[in-house]
Design an enzyme around this catalytic site. Structure first.
Site, PDB file in Angstrom:
ATOM      1  NE  ARG A  15      -2.887  -1.515   3.174  1.00  0.00           N
ATOM      2  CZ  ARG A  15      -3.363  -1.336   4.402  1.00  0.00           C
ATOM      3  NH1 ARG A  15      -4.153  -0.299   4.663  1.00  0.00           N
ATOM      4  NH2 ARG A  15      -3.040  -2.164   5.376  1.00  0.00           N
ATOM      5  CD  GLN A  73       7.996 -14.623   7.689  1.00  0.00           C
ATOM      6  OE1 GLN A  73       7.992 -13.402   7.623  1.00  0.00           O
ATOM      7  NE2 GLN A  73       6.985 -15.304   8.185  1.00  0.00           N
ATOM      8  CE1 TYR A 100       3.783  -7.233  15.032  1.00  0.00           C
ATOM      9  CE2 TYR A 100       2.117  -5.639  14.372  1.00  0.00           C
ATOM     10  CZ  TYR A 100       2.446  -6.899  14.811  1.00  0.00           C
ATOM     11  OH  TYR A 100       1.464  -7.822  15.012  1.00  0.00           O
ATOM     12  NE  ARG A 330      28.154  25.051  -2.882  1.00  0.00           N
ATOM     13  CZ  ARG A 330      28.931  25.085  -3.966  1.00  0.00           C
ATOM     14  NH1 ARG A 330      29.065  26.210  -4.654  1.00  0.00           N
ATOM     15  NH2 ARG A 330      29.569  24.007  -4.350  1.00  0.00           N
ATOM     16  CE1 TYR A 384      36.833  23.042 -12.143  1.00  0.00           C
ATOM     17  CE2 TYR A 384      34.908  23.895 -13.302  1.00  0.00           C
ATOM     18  CZ  TYR A 384      35.775  22.847 -13.025  1.00  0.00           C
ATOM     19  OH  TYR A 384      35.582  21.631 -13.623  1.00  0.00           O
ATOM     20  CB  ALA A 420      34.642  49.663  -7.664  1.00  0.00           C
TER      21      ALA A 420
END
Ligand code: UD1
Ligand code: CA
Length: 456
Positions: A15, A73, A100, A330, A384, A420
């Site tokens: 289910r 089982q 259970y 990050r 990178y 800048a």
């Protein structure tokens, strides 16, 4: 007496309508089965046996960090048949507790008293439900003594009107299971070997079956579909929120907080709505978390405020810092005390020294920044080159003007100044000013183009 736990988890969970085995569906970021295992571990058992179905390698793999006895089982012939599979590995002088794998909210105290009741014979956890449909009903004699359990499918009309049900959770001396389980037959509507049939067999031999009632319906709620999965999730979150509030944490709305892991809080922490905590998160005294933040494996030190919509992962934030709104820190980000990271700033593998600021619209990756640095709006570390990642080192007191491009590997020494709009590719020495942009020309008497006649 020694305790051994058997967790039944061989159900298919059709289910759930899922490719994932049912007991691996997550509550608070952890598999259902893991919740049951962790509760069981609270009882300090000699062993935990988990009965799984054929082809459940996924389940074993997902819980490989625990020391468990996996029992297969092969055929799913009923709860009694499932427990029989585990019996050979269980010591005869122990008490066996049956749980259970899809019932994750049972309280440790409930299980403790169930085990205590099972010293001299079987003990069953029951519940009284408004709607007992589908459950096994508890049968009692005229003195109120428990004499057995009848499954819903086998019950007579009048038995179906009984509201006291079998939760499925049971404890008994191993010897009782050894004695009665092999005698259980499958002559019933479902053709299954029913575990609760050991109770009537024991009663027939003059044994007394103890029983106790579960504290709440939620405690015994089993997950069969995703609606119940969500019920369990919300209850689990409600309990965690309540615990945090009792410890002195202010929570804007307990129904809009999700802790999927471990959250540790100091004094006077305040958490606004829709905050998600994952993994291990530690918040120091007086920390304020604004609305809609996600923190995963993060430490935030005393007095820091994380403003709305911020996302932090594998990050350490110092004291009295300000992060956000809309910041993304990050993995590998470390903020020194008093540092500030503002809106639309992304950092990765980056250290900010004490009091350094990156307030607006920047990407700072693979960067080591000293104290007192000011990074202007729109600054990008070009870390990178398409193949390798390179580092940017920024010394104490450096000022980087807005919209600068810092091409790594690069070092800007203490008190250096970047004008800048510069693209910086070479090292900047102490107290140097680096300017790298086209010189401005102003043209006098310049005429703006006039509006052209439309010739078509
Ligand atoms: C069972 C009880 C019922 C009780 C109900 C509570 C029996 C015969 N009935 O019914 O009295 O009210 O739980 O929820 O015990 N399992 C196996 N192998 C099997 C069969 C089941 O591992 O061969 C596991 C399932 O994965 C599940 C648990 O045992 O975790 C219960 O099985 P389920 O089929 O849900 O039992 P119910 O028919 O609901
Ligand atoms: Ca069930």
């Amino acid at each position: 007496m020694k305790l051994e736990v058997v967790i039944l988890a061989a159900g298919q969970g059709t289910r759930m309508k899922s490719a994932l085995p049912k007991v691996l569906h997550a509550v608070a970021g952890k598999p259902l089965l893991e919740h049951v295992i962790q509760t069981a571990l609270g009882l300090d058992p000699e062993a935990i046996h988990v009965v799984i179905g054929h082809g459940s390698e996924l389940v074993e793999e997902a819980l490989s960090q625990y020391s468990l006895n996996w029992v297969t089982q092969e055929q799913r012939l009923g709860t009694g048949h499932a427990v029989i599979q585990a019996l050979p590995a269980i010591a005869s002088d122990s008490i066996v507790l049956v749980l259970y794998g899809d019932v994750p909210l049972t309280e440790l105290s409930t299980l403790r008293s169930l085990v205590d009741q099972a010293r001299h014979g079987p003990a069953l956890l029951t519940a009284v439900l408004q709607n007992p449909q589908g459950y096994g009903r508890i049968l009692r004699d005229e003195h109120g003594a428990l004499v057995g359990v009848v499954e819903d499918k086998d019950a007579t009309e009048s038995q179906r009107r009984i509201h006291e049900i079998n939760t499925g959770l049971m404890a008994a001396p191993a010897r009782d299971f050894q004695e009665y389980l092999p005698r259980v037959n499958n002559e019933n509507q479902q053709g299954e070997y029913y575990l609760p049939d050991v109770l009537s067999l024991a009663v027939a031999e003059g044994k007394v079956v103890a029983s106790s009632e579960a504290g709440s319906e939620l405690e015994i709620l089993g997950v069969n579909d995703r609606v119940q999965l969500n019920q369990v999730e919300r209850e689990f979150q409600r309990r965690q929120a309540e615990q945090l509030m009792r410890q002195g944490v202010s929570i804007a709305d307990a129904a809009r907080l999700d802790v999927r892991g471990k959250l540790t809080c100091g004094d006077d922490v305040s958490i606004d709505i829709n905050v998600v905590f994952e993994g291990e998160v530690t918040l120091g005294d007086g920390v304020i978390i604004g609305p809609n933040c996600v923190l995963k494996d993060v430490t935030v030190n005393n007095g820091t405020t994380i403003l709305a919509m911020s996302h932090l992962q594998d990050t350490v934030v110092g004291r009295e810092c300000s992060v956000g709104p809309y910041s993304r820190l990050r993995p590998g980000t470390v903020l020194g005390d008093g540092a500030r990271v503002g809106n639309f700033v992304e950092t990765k593998k980056t250290t900010l020294g004490v009091g350094s600021k990156v307030n607006h619209l920047s990407y700072i990756g693979d960067c080591d920044m000293g104290p007192g640095v000011n990074i202007g709006a729109g600054t990008i570390t070009c870390n990178y080159d398409g193949v390798n990642k390179h580092k940017t080192e920024i010394g104490a007191g450096v000022f980087v003007g807005s919209n600068s491009t810092l091409v790594a590997p690069l070092k800007i020494a203490e008190q250096g100044f970047v004008a800048a709009g510069s693209t910086i590719t070479r090292a900047v020495s102490q107290e140097e000013l680096a300017v790298s942009r086209a010189r401005q020309r102003n043209i006098q008497g310049w005429q703006r183009p006039g509006k052209q006649e439309n010739k078509d």
